[in-house]
Design a protein around this motif. Structure first.
Motif, PDB file in Angstrom:
ATOM      1  N   ARG A 204      -1.622 -11.637   4.439  1.00  0.00           N
ATOM      2  CA  ARG A 204      -0.242 -11.217   4.284  1.00  0.00           C
ATOM      3  C   ARG A 204       0.023 -10.503   2.960  1.00  0.00           C
ATOM      4  N   GLN A 205       1.090  -9.718   2.976  1.00  0.00           N
ATOM      5  CA  GLN A 205       1.575  -9.075   1.757  1.00  0.00           C
ATOM      6  C   GLN A 205       2.641  -9.977   1.166  1.00  0.00           C
ATOM      7  N   TRP A 206       2.309 -10.693   0.105  1.00  0.00           N
ATOM      8  CA  TRP A 206       3.221 -11.644  -0.506  1.00  0.00           C
ATOM      9  C   TRP A 206       4.085 -11.019  -1.585  1.00  0.00           C
ATOM     10  N   HIS A 207       3.549  -9.975  -2.234  1.00  0.00           N
ATOM     11  CA  HIS A 207       4.285  -9.322  -3.320  1.00  0.00           C
ATOM     12  C   HIS A 207       3.794  -7.877  -3.437  1.00  0.00           C
ATOM     13  N   PRO A 208       4.697  -6.928  -3.786  1.00  0.00           N
ATOM     14  CA  PRO A 208       4.293  -5.525  -3.865  1.00  0.00           C
ATOM     15  C   PRO A 208       3.138  -5.250  -4.829  1.00  0.00           C
ATOM     16  N   SER A 209       3.004  -6.061  -5.879  1.00  0.00           N
ATOM     17  CA  SER A 209       1.979  -5.791  -6.897  1.00  0.00           C
ATOM     18  C   SER A 209       0.652  -6.499  -6.627  1.00  0.00           C
ATOM     19  N   GLN A 210       0.554  -7.250  -5.540  1.00  0.00           N
ATOM     20  CA  GLN A 210      -0.610  -8.112  -5.344  1.00  0.00           C
ATOM     21  C   GLN A 210      -1.907  -7.340  -5.114  1.00  0.00           C
ATOM     22  N   THR A 211      -3.000  -7.916  -5.593  1.00  0.00           N
ATOM     23  CA  THR A 211      -4.352  -7.467  -5.248  1.00  0.00           C
ATOM     24  C   THR A 211      -5.143  -8.716  -4.877  1.00  0.00           C
ATOM     25  N   ILE A 212      -6.052  -8.573  -3.927  1.00  0.00           N
ATOM     26  CA  ILE A 212      -6.861  -9.699  -3.466  1.00  0.00           C
ATOM     27  C   ILE A 212      -8.326  -9.308  -3.507  1.00  0.00           C
ATOM     28  N   GLU A 213      -9.114 -10.134  -4.162  1.00  0.00           N
ATOM     29  CA  GLU A 213     -10.558  -9.885  -4.273  1.00  0.00           C
ATOM     30  C   GLU A 213     -11.313 -10.986  -3.523  1.00  0.00           C
ATOM     31  N   LYS A 214     -12.168 -10.586  -2.599  1.00  0.00           N
ATOM     32  CA  LYS A 214     -12.996 -11.544  -1.882  1.00  0.00           C
ATOM     33  C   LYS A 214     -14.169 -11.958  -2.764  1.00  0.00           C
TER      34      LYS A 214
ATOM     35  N   ASP B  44     -17.424 -14.150   3.709  1.00  0.00           N
ATOM     36  CA  ASP B  44     -16.728 -14.672   4.884  1.00  0.00           C
ATOM     37  C   ASP B  44     -15.241 -14.908   4.634  1.00  0.00           C
ATOM     38  N   GLY B  45     -14.748 -14.571   3.445  1.00  0.00           N
ATOM     39  CA  GLY B  45     -13.334 -14.689   3.146  1.00  0.00           C
ATOM     40  C   GLY B  45     -12.869 -16.093   2.825  1.00  0.00           C
ATOM     41  N   SER B  46     -13.784 -17.015   2.622  1.00  0.00           N
ATOM     42  CA  SER B  46     -13.402 -18.405   2.355  1.00  0.00           C
ATOM     43  C   SER B  46     -13.094 -18.667   0.886  1.00  0.00           C
ATOM     44  N   LEU B  47     -13.266 -17.659   0.020  1.00  0.00           N
ATOM     45  CA  LEU B  47     -12.951 -17.797  -1.400  1.00  0.00           C
ATOM     46  C   LEU B  47     -12.429 -16.455  -1.903  1.00  0.00           C
ATOM     47  N   ILE B  48     -11.200 -16.447  -2.419  1.00  0.00           N
ATOM     48  CA  ILE B  48     -10.588 -15.210  -2.899  1.00  0.00           C
ATOM     49  C   ILE B  48      -9.876 -15.451  -4.220  1.00  0.00           C
ATOM     50  N   GLU B  49      -9.579 -14.354  -4.922  1.00  0.00           N
ATOM     51  CA  GLU B  49      -8.705 -14.406  -6.097  1.00  0.00           C
ATOM     52  C   GLU B  49      -7.490 -13.534  -5.824  1.00  0.00           C
ATOM     53  N   PHE B  50      -6.333 -14.126  -5.996  1.00  0.00           N
ATOM     54  CA  PHE B  50      -5.051 -13.457  -5.784  1.00  0.00           C
ATOM     55  C   PHE B  50      -4.463 -13.099  -7.148  1.00  0.00           C
ATOM     56  N   GLN B  51      -4.076 -11.836  -7.343  1.00  0.00           N
ATOM     57  CA  GLN B  51      -3.483 -11.407  -8.605  1.00  0.00           C
ATOM     58  C   GLN B  51      -2.179 -10.661  -8.327  1.00  0.00           C
ATOM     59  N   ALA B  52      -1.190 -10.865  -9.192  1.00  0.00           N
ATOM     60  CA  ALA B  52       0.094 -10.173  -9.073  1.00  0.00           C
ATOM     61  C   ALA B  52       0.778 -10.172 -10.431  1.00  0.00           C
ATOM     62  N   THR B  53       1.663  -9.212 -10.647  1.00  0.00           N
ATOM     63  CA  THR B  53       2.455  -9.137 -11.868  1.00  0.00           C
ATOM     64  C   THR B  53       3.895  -9.491 -11.530  1.00  0.00           C
ATOM     65  N   LEU B  54       4.391 -10.584 -12.113  1.00  0.00           N
ATOM     66  CA  LEU B  54       5.712 -11.110 -11.776  1.00  0.00           C
ATOM     67  C   LEU B  54       6.617 -11.160 -13.002  1.00  0.00           C
ATOM     68  N   SER B  55       7.923 -11.147 -12.741  1.00  0.00           N
ATOM     69  CA  SER B  55       8.903 -11.252 -13.820  1.00  0.00           C
ATOM     70  C   SER B  55       9.248 -12.694 -14.149  1.00  0.00           C
ATOM     71  N   GLY B  56       8.877 -13.622 -13.291  1.00  0.00           N
ATOM     72  CA  GLY B  56       9.171 -15.035 -13.517  1.00  0.00           C
ATOM     73  C   GLY B  56       8.211 -15.912 -12.748  1.00  0.00           C
ATOM     74  N   LEU B  57       8.197 -17.205 -13.066  1.00  0.00           N
ATOM     75  CA  LEU B  57       7.195 -18.115 -12.506  1.00  0.00           C
ATOM     76  C   LEU B  57       7.798 -19.238 -11.665  1.00  0.00           C
ATOM     77  N   GLU B  58       9.110 -19.241 -11.482  1.00  0.00           N
ATOM     78  CA  GLU B  58       9.744 -20.353 -10.781  1.00  0.00           C
ATOM     79  C   GLU B  58       9.229 -20.504  -9.347  1.00  0.00           C
ATOM     80  N   GLU B  59       9.317 -19.434  -8.565  1.00  0.00           N
ATOM     81  CA  GLU B  59       8.969 -19.547  -7.147  1.00  0.00           C
ATOM     82  C   GLU B  59       7.464 -19.523  -6.904  1.00  0.00           C
ATOM     83  N   ILE B  60       6.710 -18.833  -7.745  1.00  0.00           N
ATOM     84  CA  ILE B  60       5.256 -18.839  -7.573  1.00  0.00           C
ATOM     85  C   ILE B  60       4.707 -20.244  -7.809  1.00  0.00           C
ATOM     86  N   THR B  61       5.379 -21.023  -8.667  1.00  0.00           N
ATOM     87  CA  THR B  61       4.954 -22.410  -8.896  1.00  0.00           C
ATOM     88  C   THR B  61       5.060 -23.211  -7.607  1.00  0.00           C
ATOM     89  N   ARG B  62       6.201 -23.101  -6.923  1.00  0.00           N
ATOM     90  CA  ARG B  62       6.382 -23.814  -5.659  1.00  0.00           C
ATOM     91  C   ARG B  62       5.371 -23.355  -4.618  1.00  0.00           C
TER      92      ARG B  62
END
Length: 347
Positions: A285-295, A299-317
């Protein structure tokens, strides 16, 4: 000239074999509205840039410009220095669609339900069909289609039951640029409080409907959940809408409903490692416009998700919702937030 006749003339003026560059035809009224919307931004577009954005040929754009200027009496001129079109005076009137409010809300919500299909051939085909339906709809309320696109959007799938009367009243206040007053029950408050705001936009975000409005008392944009609004009243006082406001940009820095005042937010480069089923779901899924995902595993069972956000409240949840399948790599502040929440849950 009557609106229906204008629409007919527009169709005749641009129904030549000039197909779009992507191989999908664009209805004349849709093109005219898009050209008008782009020119209103003050970017001084020319036929080439308009053709690229709308995905038709420059010759089609030139015919549309001629039609808009000669048949619709729009004050379009070509700027010899900036090499693009502009309006020589403010445009307050434009070809309109005639719809009852019930038809308007139903048609618009159906059209916006296509958001998950954006960019696909199916979305373009169905959008064209909605435009044709709208052109043929008689009714008692007049509305400019581009105003609806400015006022409403759908950011995520899912529908939360909302008061249809409230929804319609907010639509009217946004179109009329009239201030509204209502009682609002904040999540952290024990009693509702009265707010007077300038409504800009209603959007479906994270499975719920929200009003984005400017709060003069706080001199900032605020977001209100429709289900916590009561006793709404449209006031006689009008306001001037900030032409620079863009709902997508306003919400783009956050990870969901939260938005941040310009200049008040910091930029956070977030990096999270996911494994197992979480890795596969997150990558789908596309969770945020700035996201990048590295496998990290083929087999896709381990990834790194990166994004640039203005705040951390909702990403924490969001991180907590994945449990042990998510590991925060950075920033340190996000690690601390997650650790504090987990410690509080253990206690």
């Amino acid at each position: 000239m009557p609106a229906a006749a204008r629409h007919s003339s527009a169709a005749k003026a641009s129904s030549s074999p000039a197909a779009s560059r992507s191989g999908v035809s664009r209805p004349a009224i849709w093109r005219v509205m898009e050209i008008h919307k782009i020119i209103r931004t003050g970017r001084h577009p020319n036929c080439t840039t308009l053709a690229r954005e709308i995905e038709v040929t420059p010759k089609t754009i030139q015919r549309d410009i001629t039609f808009m200027r000669d048949q619709l009496d729009l004050p379009l001129e070509y700027h010899p220095v900036k090499h693009g079109y502009y309006n020589t005076r403010p445009v307050t009137e434009f070809p309109i669609l005639h719809l009852s409010r019930t038809d308007l809300v139903a048609l618009f919500l159906a059209r916006r339900a296509l958001e998950p299909l954006r960019g696909t051939r199916l979305e373009r085909m169905l959008s064209d069909s909605f435009s044709k339906i709208a052109e043929a709809c008689p009714g008692e309320v007049s509305i400019q289609w581009h105003e609806l696109d400015d006022a409403f959007s759908v950011k995520a799938a899912g529908v939360l039951a909302a008061d249809v009367t409230l929804f319609g009243d907010l639509l009217d206040s946004i179109r009329a640029t009239r201030e509204v007053s209502f009682d609002y029950h904040k999540l952290t408050g024990s009693q509702p409080e009265t707010r007077t705001v300038q409504p800009y936009h209603v959007g479906q975000i994270e499975h719920g409907w929200y009003l984005i409005a400017h709060d003069p008392a706080r001199q900032a944009m605020r977001t209100f959940a429709l289900q916590r609004i009561s006793r709404l009243e449209m006031l006689k006082s009008k306001f001037t809408r900030n032409p620079a406001f863009n709902a997508h940009d306003h919400l783009g820095g956050g990870f969901g409903v939260w938005s941040y005042a310009e200049g008040a937010a910091r930029s956070h480069d977030v990096c999270i490692r996911f494994e197992g089923y979480a890795a596969r779901v997150v990558a789908e899924r596309q969770w945020h416009p700035s996201q990048t995902i590295e496998k990290l595993k083929a087999d896709g069972s381990l990834i790194e998700f990166q994004a640039t956000l203005s705040g951390l409240e909702e990403i924490t949840r969001w991180i907590l919702s994945w449990g042990s399948k998510a590991r925060v790599l950075g920033p340190q502040e996000l690690k601390r937030r997650v650790q504090q929440e987990v410690a509080g849950m253990v206690e």
